[in-house]
Design a protein around this motif. Sequence first.
Motif, PDB file in Angstrom:
ATOM      1  N   ALA A   9       0.834  -1.202   0.000  1.00 27.87           N
ATOM      2  CA  ALA A   9       0.000   0.000   0.000  1.00 27.87           C
ATOM      3  C   ALA A   9       0.871   1.255   0.000  1.00 27.87           C
ATOM      4  CB  ALA A   9      -0.933  -0.004   1.208  1.00 27.87           C
ATOM      5  N   VAL A  10       1.899   1.258   0.811  1.00 26.29           N
ATOM      6  CA  VAL A  10       2.795   2.406   0.881  1.00 26.29           C
ATOM      7  C   VAL A  10       3.483   2.637  -0.460  1.00 26.29           C
ATOM      8  CG1 VAL A  10       4.946   3.241   1.921  1.00 26.29           C
ATOM      9  CG2 VAL A  10       3.152   2.248   3.365  1.00 26.29           C
ATOM     10  N   HIS A  11       3.909   1.570  -1.102  1.00 23.60           N
ATOM     11  CA  HIS A  11       4.548   1.709  -2.420  1.00 23.60           C
ATOM     12  C   HIS A  11       3.561   2.300  -3.430  1.00 23.60           C
ATOM     13  CE1 HIS A  11       7.069   0.817  -5.886  1.00 23.60           C
ATOM     14  NE2 HIS A  11       6.024   0.229  -6.454  1.00 23.60           N
ATOM     15  N   ALA A  12       2.308   1.820  -3.393  1.00 21.94           N
ATOM     16  CA  ALA A  12       1.303   2.330  -4.332  1.00 21.94           C
ATOM     17  C   ALA A  12       1.080   3.822  -4.127  1.00 21.94           C
ATOM     18  CB  ALA A  12      -0.004   1.564  -4.158  1.00 21.94           C
ATOM     19  N   ILE A  13       1.039   4.267  -2.890  1.00 26.47           N
ATOM     20  CA  ILE A  13       0.794   5.692  -2.617  1.00 26.47           C
ATOM     21  C   ILE A  13       2.011   6.531  -3.009  1.00 26.47           C
ATOM     22  CG2 ILE A  13       0.357   7.384  -0.796  1.00 26.47           C
ATOM     23  CD1 ILE A  13      -1.249   5.184   0.655  1.00 26.47           C
ATOM     24  N   ARG A  14       3.190   6.043  -2.682  1.00 29.20           N
ATOM     25  CA  ARG A  14       4.399   6.819  -2.992  1.00 29.20           C
ATOM     26  C   ARG A  14       4.606   6.985  -4.497  1.00 29.20           C
ATOM     27  NH1 ARG A  14       8.052   8.070   0.907  1.00 29.20           N
ATOM     28  NH2 ARG A  14       7.808   7.102   2.982  1.00 29.20           N
ATOM     29  N   THR A  15       4.141   6.041  -5.273  1.00 30.36           N
ATOM     30  CA  THR A  15       4.357   6.114  -6.726  1.00 30.36           C
ATOM     31  C   THR A  15       3.180   6.736  -7.468  1.00 30.36           C
ATOM     32  OG1 THR A  15       3.555   3.828  -6.932  1.00 30.36           O
ATOM     33  CG2 THR A  15       5.937   4.159  -6.755  1.00 30.36           C
ATOM     34  N   ALA A  16       2.109   7.090  -6.756  1.00 33.79           N
ATOM     35  CA  ALA A  16       0.942   7.704  -7.409  1.00 33.79           C
ATOM     36  C   ALA A  16       1.182   9.190  -7.627  1.00 33.79           C
ATOM     37  CB  ALA A  16      -0.300   7.500  -6.550  1.00 33.79           C
ATOM     38  N   ARG A  17       0.712   9.684  -8.779  1.00 29.48           N
ATOM     39  CA  ARG A  17       0.817  11.110  -9.079  1.00 29.48           C
ATOM     40  C   ARG A  17      -0.407  11.875  -8.581  1.00 29.48           C
ATOM     41  NH1 ARG A  17      -0.350  11.853 -13.616  1.00 29.48           N
ATOM     42  NH2 ARG A  17      -0.993   9.738 -14.223  1.00 29.48           N
ATOM     43  N   ALA A  50     -11.691  12.573  -9.302  1.00 29.18           N
ATOM     44  CA  ALA A  50     -11.917  11.142  -9.484  1.00 29.18           C
ATOM     45  C   ALA A  50     -11.655  10.711 -10.918  1.00 29.18           C
ATOM     46  CB  ALA A  50     -13.349  10.791  -9.084  1.00 29.18           C
ATOM     47  N   ARG A  51     -12.030  11.559 -11.857  1.00 27.99           N
ATOM     48  CA  ARG A  51     -11.844  11.193 -13.269  1.00 27.99           C
ATOM     49  C   ARG A  51     -10.368  11.101 -13.669  1.00 27.99           C
ATOM     50  NH1 ARG A  51     -16.468  14.767 -13.588  1.00 27.99           N
ATOM     51  NH2 ARG A  51     -18.307  13.522 -14.138  1.00 27.99           N
ATOM     52  N   THR A  52      -9.522  11.824 -12.956  1.00 32.96           N
ATOM     53  CA  THR A  52      -8.107  11.861 -13.329  1.00 32.96           C
ATOM     54  C   THR A  52      -7.212  11.168 -12.306  1.00 32.96           C
ATOM     55  OG1 THR A  52      -7.863  14.026 -12.265  1.00 32.96           O
ATOM     56  CG2 THR A  52      -8.408  14.008 -14.621  1.00 32.96           C
ATOM     57  N   ALA A  53      -7.792  10.588 -11.259  1.00 34.39           N
ATOM     58  CA  ALA A  53      -6.992   9.920 -10.233  1.00 34.39           C
ATOM     59  C   ALA A  53      -6.321   8.682 -10.805  1.00 34.39           C
ATOM     60  CB  ALA A  53      -7.874   9.532  -9.050  1.00 34.39           C
ATOM     61  N   ASP A  54      -5.053   8.481 -10.426  1.00 34.74           N
ATOM     62  CA  ASP A  54      -4.385   7.238 -10.818  1.00 34.74           C
ATOM     63  C   ASP A  54      -4.356   6.230  -9.675  1.00 34.74           C
ATOM     64  OD1 ASP A  54      -2.580   8.677  -9.298  1.00 34.74           O
ATOM     65  OD2 ASP A  54      -0.844   8.203 -10.534  1.00 34.74           O
ATOM     66  N   LEU A  55      -4.696   6.677  -8.462  1.00 34.70           N
ATOM     67  CA  LEU A  55      -4.843   5.775  -7.324  1.00 34.70           C
ATOM     68  C   LEU A  55      -6.009   6.262  -6.468  1.00 34.70           C
ATOM     69  CD1 LEU A  55      -3.770   3.338  -5.659  1.00 34.70           C
ATOM     70  CD2 LEU A  55      -2.483   5.014  -4.302  1.00 34.70           C
ATOM     71  N   VAL A  56      -7.013   5.400  -6.284  1.00 29.80           N
ATOM     72  CA  VAL A  56      -8.169   5.707  -5.438  1.00 29.80           C
ATOM     73  C   VAL A  56      -8.035   4.883  -4.167  1.00 29.80           C
ATOM     74  CG1 VAL A  56     -10.683   5.661  -5.246  1.00 29.80           C
ATOM     75  CG2 VAL A  56      -9.598   6.191  -7.450  1.00 29.80           C
ATOM     76  N   PRO A  76      -6.951   5.604 -17.610  1.00 29.89           N
ATOM     77  CA  PRO A  76      -6.756   4.242 -18.121  1.00 29.89           C
ATOM     78  C   PRO A  76      -5.949   3.362 -17.177  1.00 29.89           C
ATOM     79  CG  PRO A  76      -6.321   5.860 -19.832  1.00 29.89           C
ATOM     80  CD  PRO A  76      -6.470   6.629 -18.554  1.00 29.89           C
ATOM     81  N   ASP A  77      -5.097   3.971 -16.387  1.00 28.72           N
ATOM     82  CA  ASP A  77      -4.227   3.202 -15.493  1.00 28.72           C
ATOM     83  C   ASP A  77      -4.647   3.295 -14.025  1.00 28.72           C
ATOM     84  OD1 ASP A  77      -2.526   2.441 -17.642  1.00 28.72           O
ATOM     85  OD2 ASP A  77      -1.605   4.435 -17.561  1.00 28.72           O
ATOM     86  N   VAL A  78      -5.871   3.734 -13.755  1.00 28.52           N
ATOM     87  CA  VAL A  78      -6.292   3.895 -12.366  1.00 28.52           C
ATOM     88  C   VAL A  78      -6.262   2.558 -11.636  1.00 28.52           C
ATOM     89  CG1 VAL A  78      -8.782   3.606 -12.873  1.00 28.52           C
ATOM     90  CG2 VAL A  78      -8.039   4.890 -10.839  1.00 28.52           C
ATOM     91  N   ARG A  79      -5.791   2.605 -10.398  1.00 28.57           N
ATOM     92  CA  ARG A  79      -5.776   1.436  -9.532  1.00 28.57           C
ATOM     93  C   ARG A  79      -6.409   1.808  -8.191  1.00 28.57           C
ATOM     94  NH1 ARG A  79      -5.440  -0.541 -13.612  1.00 28.57           N
ATOM     95  NH2 ARG A  79      -3.839  -1.941 -14.476  1.00 28.57           N
ATOM     96  N   PHE A  80      -6.784   0.787  -7.443  1.00 33.81           N
ATOM     97  CA  PHE A  80      -7.513   0.999  -6.198  1.00 33.81           C
ATOM     98  C   PHE A  80      -6.778   0.352  -5.033  1.00 33.81           C
ATOM     99  CE2 PHE A  80     -10.422   1.360  -9.657  1.00 33.81           C
ATOM    100  CZ  PHE A  80     -11.265   2.406  -9.306  1.00 33.81           C
ATOM    101  N   LEU A  81      -6.834   1.026  -3.899  1.00 36.24           N
ATOM    102  CA  LEU A  81      -6.301   0.524  -2.638  1.00 36.24           C
ATOM    103  C   LEU A  81      -7.409   0.691  -1.607  1.00 36.24           C
ATOM    104  CD1 LEU A  81      -4.142  -0.282  -0.518  1.00 36.24           C
ATOM    105  CD2 LEU A  81      -3.468   2.140  -0.458  1.00 36.24           C
ATOM    106  N   ASN A  82      -7.857  -0.398  -1.019  1.00 40.70           N
ATOM    107  CA  ASN A  82      -9.002  -0.325  -0.110  1.00 40.70           C
ATOM    108  C   ASN A  82      -8.628  -0.716   1.301  1.00 40.70           C
ATOM    109  OD1 ASN A  82     -10.700   0.489  -2.159  1.00 40.70           O
ATOM    110  ND2 ASN A  82     -11.338  -1.604  -2.673  1.00 40.70           N
ATOM    111  N   VAL A  83      -8.861   0.208   2.236  1.00 41.78           N
ATOM    112  CA  VAL A  83      -8.694  -0.027   3.664  1.00 41.78           C
ATOM    113  C   VAL A  83     -10.072  -0.344   4.223  1.00 41.78           C
ATOM    114  CG1 VAL A  83      -7.893   0.924   5.856  1.00 41.78           C
ATOM    115  CG2 VAL A  83      -6.811   1.650   3.702  1.00 41.78           C
ATOM    116  N   ASN A  84     -10.281  -1.599   4.644  1.00 45.05           N
ATOM    117  CA  ASN A  84     -11.611  -1.984   5.094  1.00 45.05           C
ATOM    118  C   ASN A  84     -11.501  -3.159   6.058  1.00 45.05           C
ATOM    119  OD1 ASN A  84     -14.506  -2.820   5.109  1.00 45.05           O
ATOM    120  ND2 ASN A  84     -14.628  -1.289   3.460  1.00 45.05           N
ATOM    121  N   ILE A  85     -12.304  -3.151   7.088  1.00 47.55           N
ATOM    122  CA  ILE A  85     -12.282  -4.242   8.054  1.00 47.55           C
ATOM    123  C   ILE A  85     -12.936  -5.498   7.509  1.00 47.55           C
ATOM    124  CG2 ILE A  85     -14.475  -3.772   9.236  1.00 47.55           C
ATOM    125  CD1 ILE A  85     -12.816  -4.181  11.879  1.00 47.55           C
TER     126      ILE A  85
END
Length: 622
Positions: free
Chosen positions: A224-232, A295-301, A322-331
């Motif tokens: 998750a940390v890697h995904a956030i650090r590399t997101a624009r 939201a339309r331009t996010a590369d990481l949600v 086109p390259d959007v990816r998702f990271l979900n924090v959920n119990i």
Amino acid sequence: MSATTRRLTTAQALVRFLAAQYTERDGVRRRLVAGTWGIFGHGNVAGLGQALVEYGDVMPYHQGRNEQAMVHAAVGYARQLNRLSTQAVTTSIGPGATNLVTGAALATVNRLPVLLLPGDYFASHAADPLLQQLEHPVSADVSVNDTLRPVSRYFDRVTRPEALIASALNAMRVLTDPAETGAVTLALPQDVQAEAFDWPEEFFADRVWRVRRPAPDETELAEAVHAIRTARRPLIVAGGGVHHSEAEEALGALVDATGIPVASTQAGKGSLRHDHPADVGGIGHTGTAVADALARTADLVIGVGTRYSDFTTASSTLFRDPDVRFLNVNITGFDAHKLAARTLVCDARTGLTALTGALRGHRVADAYAAEYRAGKERWERVVEAAYRGDDDAVPTQTQVLGALDAVVGDEDVVINAAGSLPGDLHKLWRSRSPRQYHLEYGYSCMGYEIPAAIGVQQAAPDTVVWSLVGDGTYLMMPTEIVTAVQEDLPVNIVLLQNHGYASIGGLSESVGAERFGTAYRHRAADGTFTGAPLPVDLAANAASLGMDVLRAKTLRELREALSAARASDRPTCVYVETDPAPTAPPAEAWWDVPVAETATREAARTAREDYDRQAAGRRRHL
């Protein structure tokens, strides 16, 4: 009775057991089942009814007028207390039991705990069929309570007294599990309710159910940390789980450290205070322009405690990179894995705190922060315009919200669930505290608002509570006004009269159904309901049920009435007929409501052409 057992009826034992159940989180202990709502009939009066009389000193009783409304009140109570305490609801068999189904569905959809205790047929079949009993020709063990199975997170029919022990413990387990909670149903045959048994004393001992805060897996956290650090262009979508976990401060700390903007679902609104620099407002079909553009331009949600309803995703058309990816924090793993996401299956507060620590030194680009802050400023001007109006004119719906915005205190609670108000509130309301914005939009149940206000008022007796209802919703379930009066609960109802189903009327027009069947008007000569508005006086109705009523005809009078209501210690209704002119900003994103593929009427053909254009933007996120 021996020293180790106590002879009680099943109903008496259940009441004593419930009175000894507690939750504990972060060292704070609460009663798990703080009271019982009930309407009595032959299916529960001699069982649970008698037990509640017997043990009224340990189990408060609340008298309701409608079984569905009693569930709504219990759910409102549970939500206000972050799911750490709830209430039980008992009914007779037959229609009393089936009236629970809508409330149970609402609770389970929204992941909110409530305990349902409907009466049932004789387990012994000594009297068969009973009054109100459903007879099934090939399944003798089926009753109307089986309608509660698909909308309950746990269901059992207690056909022997001793079976209650395991069933009651399982019920408490589900109610207190943040990943499993929802409606829990224990169907209670009426002969079993009244049957005596020698219960072990241990069954009545205080029991503490510790509500867990599971930590994230270390590998998932590193990913998750890697995904956030590399997101624009990361974007956080805050859902109801932020509130349930009391993770608002943890979210604020993460955002302050990283500069990542936060958009909110209906359930998550208020996760950040409205004037926080990173709060960009609601997301999705009823979202703000700035949130939906991000939201339309996010590369990481980064979804936090959200289940991604179609309103949030704009029916899978919102996240367009086109390259959007998702990271979900959920119990809940079920929700964490949605949209093919990377997962952080953990408590929201624990997960956000871990992310903040692991992301130390990381921050979004200054240009990105400047972009969303400029968008936030532009949207604030939209809100101001929607709220502004002529003091001497009939107010529009958004001007009603503006008048209320000028009156409420930071800790007031504003409740709504259905109609056109949820969309206006999601776009425009300025949430000032975590509990202020109380929107039930998982089930969007008309009739929720008034009983939920009662539950919130019971949970937070020193809080000012506002129930916002249109005429359509009011007519669905005004019954619990009587309960508010009886209990002397100073709830405030803001009743907007617009002579019909405004929300569905607008939707009907947009999908080519031409507002058919949505107006409250007399039938005209051509057979349509296009005549004069019905001469229904809802203010008089509220007064007849015991409320103080303040009528407002202009925006100035409305502000005065709202101020008077807030200062009152009595249940008060502020009644206003609104100008139907649209003053809310238009939808910033699509919502998929299928339109007739073939039709002879021009409105439907035109609507289908627009539908096909919009539907072409749907995508699967893999």
